[in-house]
Enzyme design. Structure first.
Site, PDB file in Angstrom:
ATOM      1  N   CYS A  69     -64.325  80.318 129.662  1.00 48.71           N
ATOM      2  CA  CYS A  69     -63.419  79.203 129.954  1.00 48.71           C
ATOM      3  C   CYS A  69     -61.973  79.682 130.071  1.00 48.71           C
ATOM      4  O   CYS A  69     -61.154  79.027 130.717  1.00 48.71           O
ATOM      5  CB  CYS A  69     -63.539  78.121 128.887  1.00 48.71           C
ATOM      6  SG  CYS A  69     -63.188  78.692 127.214  1.00 48.71           S
ATOM      7  N   ASN A  70     -61.653  80.817 129.454  1.00 46.62           N
ATOM      8  CA  ASN A  70     -60.267  81.289 129.458  1.00 46.62           C
ATOM      9  C   ASN A  70     -60.005  82.463 130.384  1.00 46.62           C
ATOM     10  O   ASN A  70     -58.849  82.852 130.561  1.00 46.62           O
ATOM     11  CB  ASN A  70     -59.838  81.687 128.042  1.00 46.62           C
ATOM     12  CG  ASN A  70     -59.561  80.483 127.176  1.00 46.62           C
ATOM     13  OD1 ASN A  70     -59.092  79.456 127.667  1.00 46.62           O
ATOM     14  ND2 ASN A  70     -59.869  80.580 125.895  1.00 46.62           N
ATOM     15  N   GLY A 110     -66.964  61.972 111.077  1.00 42.38           N
ATOM     16  CA  GLY A 110     -66.636  62.177 112.481  1.00 42.38           C
ATOM     17  C   GLY A 110     -67.655  63.112 113.110  1.00 42.38           C
ATOM     18  O   GLY A 110     -68.448  63.753 112.414  1.00 42.38           O
TER      19      GLY A 110
END
Length: 418
Positions: free
Chosen positions: A50-51, A189
């Protein structure tokens, strides 16, 4: 042969360009086949995360090398060359080796020293070996980079300290509890941060995790991955007493865990301590909870101060790591040059042995026909000497005619002349 590293990353290109240049896993074989079909490419590895998207190549040197490779990359992704050119970096030989070592060691990552990149580099290398790796120099460069990354991890503190909120929360828990395998963790969460926390906890052998979330479906996906139980937010009051560690990160505008709720839980636990890590903004845990005996509350600001301190430590460790990389890259290039020289040496020895065998065979044939042995041996010695010194003599004469004293001195040194 030249080693190259070219690509873009989070420092040189926005995500809008990085996503257009990335290689999807299902089309990687096709991309490698296309890349190796280029006449100048001898071997290649594609690293796409992704980078960053990077090509590591072993290539034949030619004048239009850079233009040809940029053109291939743009043609493959249907890009305008001008869109890519300003974001592209290009490293050759020692710089390419050094760059790969820095990437594998986490020195070029968005999060300095993060360990995940090494696994991604190893996977890229493994994918390239499925019928695509054709250059031993490139293979050796990657294997060396893996050992350098391991050395950096072993000899420096580049990965010793947490520099992400999720990792910092888990590090804090490990510092307070001697063993995480015996504790119960309540995660409130099910967003990205809690996902990272859950995976970190699973890696550290937490046996019992409970996930409380507003929507059960999202929480269940994570629970299935890490082996956790799912409950509703409304069940927290009843189940809080089971938790030794509570880590919360929701988007709730109001606190989910209040002082009274924690007081009741502590009473049920006979005041056994509880660690509460509130990563949320706005806060999920009422600040007054921190005033309770045996309730140890840390906010996201507390974690940020830990992260800032740890990042400073990582930056100091990175200086040591850069020294290791520079040394290892230099040694690798010396090895590579020696390999190139050894091929030349083999060719030179083979040529000399061919001359020797040819002249020896003629001398033996003459001896078998009854020729004078002394004359035959003298003729062999004379011809062998002349054949072996012919090429060096021509090189010395040419250097003298050109007035190239530097070459003359190199030849004298190579021939062992004082």
């Amino acid at each position: 042969m030249t080693l190259l590293a070219l690509g873009i990353n989070h420092k040189t290109a926005p995500v809008s360009l990085r996503e257009r240049v990335s290689f999807s896993p299902d089309k990687l074989d096709q991309a490698l086949d296309s890349l190796l079909a280029q006449p100048m490419v001898q071997g290649g590895v594609v690293l796409s995360t992704c980078n960053r998207t990077e090509l590591y190549l072993s290539v034949e040197e030619r004048d239009d090398l850079q233009e040809a490779l940029i053109r291939w990359l743009c043609d493959y992704h249907n890009l305008n060359e001008d869109d890519l050119r300003n974001s592209l970096y290009w490293h050759q030989d020692n710089d390419a080796v050094s760059h790969l070592m820095r990437v594998a060691s986490g020195l070029d990552s968005l999060v300095l020293g993060e360990p995940q990149i090494l696994g991604q580099v190893k996977k890229a290398f493994a994918d390239s070996q499925k019928g695509h790796m054709k250059a031993s120099e490139l293979e050796r460069m990657f294997q060396k980079s893996f050992s350098v990354a391991k050395r950096v991890r072993t000899e420096t503190d580049i990965g010793a300290s947490a520099v992400s909120v999720a990792f910092a929360a888990c590090t804090l828990a490990r510092q307070i509890f001697e063993s995480l395998s015996t504790v119960t963790v309540l995660l409130v969460g099910a967003g990205e941060t809690i996902e990272l926390v859950a995976r970190h906890l699973r890696e550290h052998k937490v046996q019992k995790m409970i996930i409380a979330n507003r929507t059960r479906e999202r929480a269940q996906i994570l629970a299935d991955e890490v082996g956790a139980e799912v409950i509703a937010l409304s069940d927290i009051d009843e189940r809080l007493r089971e938790a030794d560690i509570i880590i919360s990160s929701t988007a709730s505008p109001l606190p989910i865990i209040g002082k009274g709720m924690v007081e009741r839980a502590l009473k049920s636990r006979r005041n056994q301590p509880m660690l509460l890590v509130d990563i949320a903004v706005p806060r999920d845990v009422e600040p007054e909870v921190g005033k309770l005996a045996n309730a140890y509350l840390y906010s996201v600001d507390d974690l940020q101060s830990i992260i800032s301190h740890n990042l400073a430590q990582r930056k100091a460790a990175a200086v040591e790591a850069e020294t290791i990389v520079a040394q290892e890259a230099s040694e690798f290039m010396a090895w590579l040059r020696a390999q190139s020289a050894s091929e030349t040496i083999r060719d030179y020895r083979s040529q000399a042995e061919h001359v020797r065998d040819e002249l020896t065979a003629k001398a033996l044939a003459a001896l078998e026909q009854g020729g004078d042995a002394q004359a035959i041996m003298q003729d062999l010695a004379w011809k062998l000497t002349n054949r072996l010194i012919h090429a060096p003599t021509k090189s010395l004469q040419q250097a003298a005619r050109d007035g190239d004293n530097e070459r003359l001195n190199i030849l004298r040194d190579s021939l062992g002349l004082e």
